[in-house]
Write a protein that holds these residues in place. Structure first.
Motif, short mmCIF file in Angstrom:
data_model
loop_
_atom_site.label_atom_id
_atom_site.label_comp_id
_atom_site.label_asym_id
_atom_site.label_seq_id
_atom_site.Cartn_x
_atom_site.Cartn_y
_atom_site.Cartn_z
N LEU A 66 0.84 -1.20 0.00
CA LEU A 66 0.00 0.00 0.00
C LEU A 66 0.87 1.24 0.00
O LEU A 66 1.81 1.36 0.80
CB LEU A 66 -0.89 0.00 1.25
CG LEU A 66 -2.13 -0.89 1.17
CD1 LEU A 66 -2.63 -1.22 2.57
CD2 LEU A 66 -3.24 -0.21 0.36
N VAL A 67 0.54 2.16 -0.91
CA VAL A 67 1.29 3.41 -1.02
C VAL A 67 0.28 4.56 -0.98
O VAL A 67 -0.75 4.51 -1.66
CB VAL A 67 2.08 3.45 -2.35
CG1 VAL A 67 2.85 4.75 -2.49
CG2 VAL A 67 3.03 2.27 -2.42
N MET A 68 0.58 5.58 -0.19
CA MET A 68 -0.34 6.71 -0.10
C MET A 68 -0.26 7.53 -1.39
O MET A 68 0.79 7.56 -2.05
CB MET A 68 0.01 7.62 1.09
CG MET A 68 0.23 6.92 2.42
SD MET A 68 -1.01 5.69 2.87
CE MET A 68 -2.43 6.74 3.15
N SER A 69 -1.33 8.24 -1.72
CA SER A 69 -1.34 9.02 -2.96
C SER A 69 -0.33 10.17 -2.92
O SER A 69 0.05 10.68 -3.96
CB SER A 69 -2.75 9.55 -3.23
OG SER A 69 -3.20 10.32 -2.14
N ASP A 70 0.15 10.53 -1.74
CA ASP A 70 1.19 11.57 -1.68
C ASP A 70 2.59 10.97 -1.73
O ASP A 70 3.57 11.66 -1.50
CB ASP A 70 1.00 12.45 -0.43
CG ASP A 70 1.09 11.67 0.87
OD1 ASP A 70 1.54 10.50 0.86
OD2 ASP A 70 0.68 12.21 1.92
N THR B 261 -10.04 5.72 4.50
CA THR B 261 -9.95 4.26 4.59
C THR B 261 -9.75 3.72 3.18
O THR B 261 -10.40 4.19 2.24
CB THR B 261 -11.26 3.71 5.17
OG1 THR B 261 -11.42 4.22 6.49
CG2 THR B 261 -11.25 2.18 5.23
N PHE B 262 -8.86 2.77 3.06
CA PHE B 262 -8.65 2.12 1.76
C PHE B 262 -9.61 0.93 1.64
O PHE B 262 -9.79 0.17 2.59
CB PHE B 262 -7.21 1.63 1.67
CG PHE B 262 -6.93 0.82 0.43
CD1 PHE B 262 -6.54 1.43 -0.75
CD2 PHE B 262 -7.08 -0.57 0.45
CE1 PHE B 262 -6.30 0.68 -1.89
CE2 PHE B 262 -6.84 -1.32 -0.69
CZ PHE B 262 -6.46 -0.71 -1.86
N LEU B 263 -10.23 0.77 0.45
CA LEU B 263 -11.07 -0.42 0.20
C LEU B 263 -10.80 -0.93 -1.20
O LEU B 263 -10.83 -0.17 -2.17
CB LEU B 263 -12.56 -0.06 0.34
CG LEU B 263 -13.55 -1.13 -0.16
CD1 LEU B 263 -13.48 -2.42 0.67
CD2 LEU B 263 -14.98 -0.59 -0.14
N LEU C 275 -0.81 -0.89 -4.45
CA LEU C 275 -2.18 -0.38 -4.30
C LEU C 275 -2.11 1.06 -3.83
O LEU C 275 -1.41 1.36 -2.85
CB LEU C 275 -2.94 -1.23 -3.27
CG LEU C 275 -3.03 -2.73 -3.58
CD1 LEU C 275 -3.46 -3.50 -2.33
CD2 LEU C 275 -4.00 -2.98 -4.72
N LYS C 276 -2.85 1.93 -4.51
CA LYS C 276 -2.79 3.34 -4.16
C LYS C 276 -3.93 3.70 -3.20
O LYS C 276 -5.09 3.38 -3.46
CB LYS C 276 -2.89 4.18 -5.42
CG LYS C 276 -2.33 5.57 -5.21
CD LYS C 276 -2.54 6.40 -6.45
CE LYS C 276 -1.28 7.13 -6.87
NZ LYS C 276 -1.52 7.99 -8.03
N TRP C 277 -3.56 4.36 -2.12
CA TRP C 277 -4.51 4.72 -1.06
C TRP C 277 -4.59 6.25 -1.05
O TRP C 277 -3.60 6.92 -0.76
CB TRP C 277 -3.97 4.15 0.25
CG TRP C 277 -4.71 4.48 1.51
CD1 TRP C 277 -5.77 5.31 1.70
CD2 TRP C 277 -4.38 3.95 2.80
NE1 TRP C 277 -6.14 5.33 3.02
CE2 TRP C 277 -5.30 4.51 3.72
CE3 TRP C 277 -3.41 3.07 3.28
CZ2 TRP C 277 -5.27 4.20 5.08
CZ3 TRP C 277 -3.38 2.77 4.63
CH2 TRP C 277 -4.32 3.33 5.51
N ALA C 278 -5.76 6.78 -1.39
CA ALA C 278 -5.92 8.23 -1.52
C ALA C 278 -5.93 8.92 -0.16
O ALA C 278 -6.63 8.49 0.75
CB ALA C 278 -7.21 8.53 -2.27
N VAL C 279 -5.15 9.99 -0.05
CA VAL C 279 -5.20 10.83 1.16
C VAL C 279 -5.85 12.15 0.78
O VAL C 279 -5.87 12.53 -0.39
CB VAL C 279 -3.81 11.10 1.77
CG1 VAL C 279 -3.19 9.83 2.28
CG2 VAL C 279 -2.89 11.79 0.78
N SER C 280 -6.35 12.85 1.78
CA SER C 280 -6.96 14.15 1.53
C SER C 280 -5.89 15.14 1.10
O SER C 280 -4.87 15.29 1.77
CB SER C 280 -7.65 14.63 2.82
OG SER C 280 -7.96 16.00 2.68
#
Ligand SMILES: *[C@@H]1O[C@H](CO)[C@@H](O)[C@H](O)[C@H]1NC(C)=O
Ligand SMILES: *[C@@H]1O[C@H](CO)[C@@H](O)[C@H](O)[C@H]1NC(C)=O
Ligand SMILES: *[C@@H]1O[C@H](CO)[C@@H](O)[C@H](O)[C@H]1NC(C)=O
Ligand SMILES: *[C@@H]1O[C@H](CO)[C@@H](O)[C@H](O)[C@H]1NC(C)=O
Ligand SMILES: *[C@@H]1O[C@H](CO)[C@@H](O)[C@H](O)[C@H]1NC(C)=O
Ligand SMILES: *[C@@H]1O[C@H](CO)[C@@H](O)[C@H](O)[C@H]1NC(C)=O
Ligand SMILES: *[C@@H]1O[C@H](CO)[C@@H](O)[C@H](O)[C@H]1NC(C)=O
Length: 559
Positions: free
Chosen positions: A300-304, A370-372, A389-394
């Protein structure tokens, strides 16, 4: 090991000089099962006369039973039979209308593996197996968090009952069974014990439990009406959740787990637990579906761009319509990513899952999303590699944050304290937190009393000209206390309220870290923030003692 199958089961008929595992019928509603080391007589509902080392360990207590939704629904056994036998063990099945309770008895083991196969359980709620044992043989309780004598019944009778299963002593302290709660997925072994005897549950597989890594349950306690020493196996528990009813498919299996008897030694129970954890999933268990398992891995990688370090990961319902804590129909897997965001789940039952991930604090303490990912298919003997997998942050600019985002009250005053009733009464009615000056621990873990908790913060000119979003994340909530959320004290135009939340029992039942997580966002229109000092107030409108809000994190972002 010593006995052949023929020798072992010769005992079935006569029973006079039992050798090895046996099932002996007394009459239509009473059977004795056990081996050379122990035996128990199981009647229509209750297992009594638990003999071990020539002593009856149930005595005047209720004994062993399986029940749902409280004592009105203790299962009735309609028959007992040998389900399966091998050279190593005898699998005895007690049948009820709702399903089958199995006892797997090896010849040289004090205790038995147990599992339950659903046939027709109603939609539930609470479902458990338990032992209520002789209280002189088992004076103490043990979980991975607490190891103490169970409070004696004599203390209850001189104290005042103040709420469900909770008594106030003359000195103002409390006795409550809820202090014997623990995180079910963190248990290695737990149970009740004394100088001569110990009775333990060792549940190495956790996949049949409901809920996620935040699922807590009552593990052991003193039965307040009878004084029995109680050892619970809450395989579908309902404590500290907003909603816990699940539908169970026919043939869902809970277990096998090990119920283990010894001389009271914790180090022996711990050794046995290590062995059980190494051996899970159990090779001796002959069940094709149980052994149909694969694995899942990914990163998992954050979108930033940050790796999703030390995040909570969860494999649960596909296309979920429940929170991860409230799930309980099928099988569930919990884990944590490493520093690089990598995760893997091993020994996952085949099927289709929804993968979720959320911040567990640390480097992701600011991540409120939350990632889904749905439709994660697990095939027998295969590894499902999900890749990156990309996990979107605000992307919004943060104005302030109080507390780490981890679905837990950790960091706040009393957050993470040992389970204790009424700690929230020590939190103040009025509290002011000044961003840039106050420490996280200046904010209390729970708000219950009448009054206002204020967050004072500076907004710059740009923020004052933008709209913003207030994120309120609660680690738990017990109904009875409500609040409105005010900007700069403006009671004529609240920016939101916390008035109609479903109840979980966390705040009034000794929890200090979490109950059921809730997430809310409130819009603040453009031009409402002042250029300079502002305040967000949580103003309690209605208060009920020991009930209210348990905090996770509060974030204000410029949108
Ligand atoms: C069956 O045996 C049990 C245990 O000895 C006894 O308590 C019970 O009364 C018996 N039931 C009948 C119907 O005989
Ligand atoms: C159960 O154990 C007790 C105590 O060791 C013994 O007296 C009794 O015979 C055993 N019952 C059976 C059916 O083996
Ligand atoms: C078991 O039988 C008793 C009557 O002997 C009854 O009161 C109880 O409801 C039954 N339990 C269930 C789960 O049906
Ligand atoms: C054990 O149970 C008995 C009732 O069977 C009760 O009188 C006694 O107080 C209990 N002992 C403890 C230590 O609670
Ligand atoms: C929730 O999902 C389950 C299957 O995953 C389905 O059986 C159930 O009907 C759904 N409930 C609602 C309210 O959509
Ligand atoms: C909280 O502040 C309000 C308003 O200043 C005050 O009326 C109230 O007495 C305070 N409550 C407590 C518990 O100090
Ligand atoms: C809470 O907010 C909702 C809308 O967000 C509103 O409909 C409701 O009237 C509010 N309740 C109170 C008590 O302010």
């Amino acid at each position: 090991m010593l006995l052949s199958a023929a020798g072992v089961f010769a005992a079935l008929a006569a029973g006079a000089h039992a050798k090895g595992p046996f099932l002996q019928k007394i009459n239509d509603t009473a059977h004795v099962i056990g081996n050379d080391l122990w035996n128990v007589t199981i009647g229509q509902q209750y297992g009594v006369k638990l003999f071990y080392k020539n002593q009856d360990l149930v005595g005047d207590a209720v004994g062993h039973y399986v029940s749902y939704n409280g004592a009105a629904s203790d299962l009735n056994w309609t028959s007992a039979s040998i389900h399966h036998q091998t050279k190593d063990y005898l699998d005895v099945k007690f049948t009820a209308n709702e399903g089958d309770m199995h006892w797997v008895i090896f010849d040289d083991l004090a205790g038995a593996y147990q599992y339950f196969v659903n046939q027709a359980l109603p939609d539930l709620g609470e479902f458990r197996t338990l032992w209520r044992l002789d209280n002189t043989s088992f004076p103490n309780g043990h979980t991975n968090l607490k190891d103490e004598p169970l409070p004696p019944l004599s203390e209850y009778v001189v104290s005042t009952k103040v709420q469900d299963e909770t008594w106030e002593r003359a000195d103002g302290s409390y006795i409550t069974k809820y202090d014997w709660t623990a995180w079910i997925r963190d248990q290695d072994y737990y149970g009740v014990y004394g100088d001569e005897f110990g009775s333990w549950y060792i549940n190495p597989g956790k996949d049949y439990y409901n809920g996620d890594q935040l699922k807590q349950e009552l593990m052991v306690h003193r039965e307040s009406a009878t004084g029995d020493a109680v050892q619970l196996n809450m395989i579908h528990g309902t404590h500290f959740m907003a909603s816990s009813t699940d539908v169970f498919p026919k043939e869902k299996i809970w277990g096998p787990w090990l119920w283990y008897l010894n001389d009271g030694s914790k180090s022996d129970a711990a050794n046995r637990a290590r062995k059980e954890f190494r051996n899970w999933p159990y090779k001796w268990f002959e069940n094709e579906e149980y052994h149909s398992r694969g694995s899942v891995s990914g990163r998992l990688v954050m979108s930033d761009g940050r790796p999703a370090a030390k995040a909570s990961v969860f494999l649960g319902d596909n296309h979920p319509n429940k929170t991860t804590l409230d799930m309980g129909t099928l099988y569930y897997y919990t884990g944590e990513t490493d520093d690089q965001g990598k995760f893997s789940f091993k020994d996952v039952r085949t099927g289709d899952y929804g993968l979720q991930a959320w911040s567990n604090g640390g480097k992701l303490a600011d991540v409120s999303t939350t990632f889904l990912r749905n439709d994660v298919t697990v095939k027998n003997g295969k590894q499902s590699q999900l890749g990156k997998l990309k996990w979107a942050v605000s992307p919004a600019k943060k104005i302030f944050q109080v507390g780490d985002f981890d679905r837990k009250a950790l960091g706040f005053k009393y957050g993470g304290a040992p389970y204790e009733h009424a700690l929230v009464a020590n939190c103040p009615g009025n509290l002011t937190y000044t961003v840039g000056k106050s420490k996280t621990s200046d904010w209390c873990f729970g708000q219950s009393a009448a009054g206002t908790w204020s967050i004072r913060f500076l907004a710059d000119q740009k923020a004052s000209r933008s709209s913003s979003v207030l994120t309120v994340s609660l680690a738990g909530y017990s109904e009875g206390t409500t609040s409105e959320i005010l900007l700069n004290g403006d009671q004529d135009a609240p920016i939101g309220n916390l008035t109609t939340l479903p109840n979980d029992q966390s705040v009034y039942r000794s929890m200090t870290v979490a109950g059921e997580w809730r997430f809310f966002q409130f819009d603040i229109p453009k031009g409402k923030l002042r250029n300079g000092w502002n305040s967000i107030d949580f103003h309690v409108l209605k208060s009920s003692a020991w009930h209210g809000f348990m905090w996770d994190s509060i974030i204000l972002e410029q949108s």
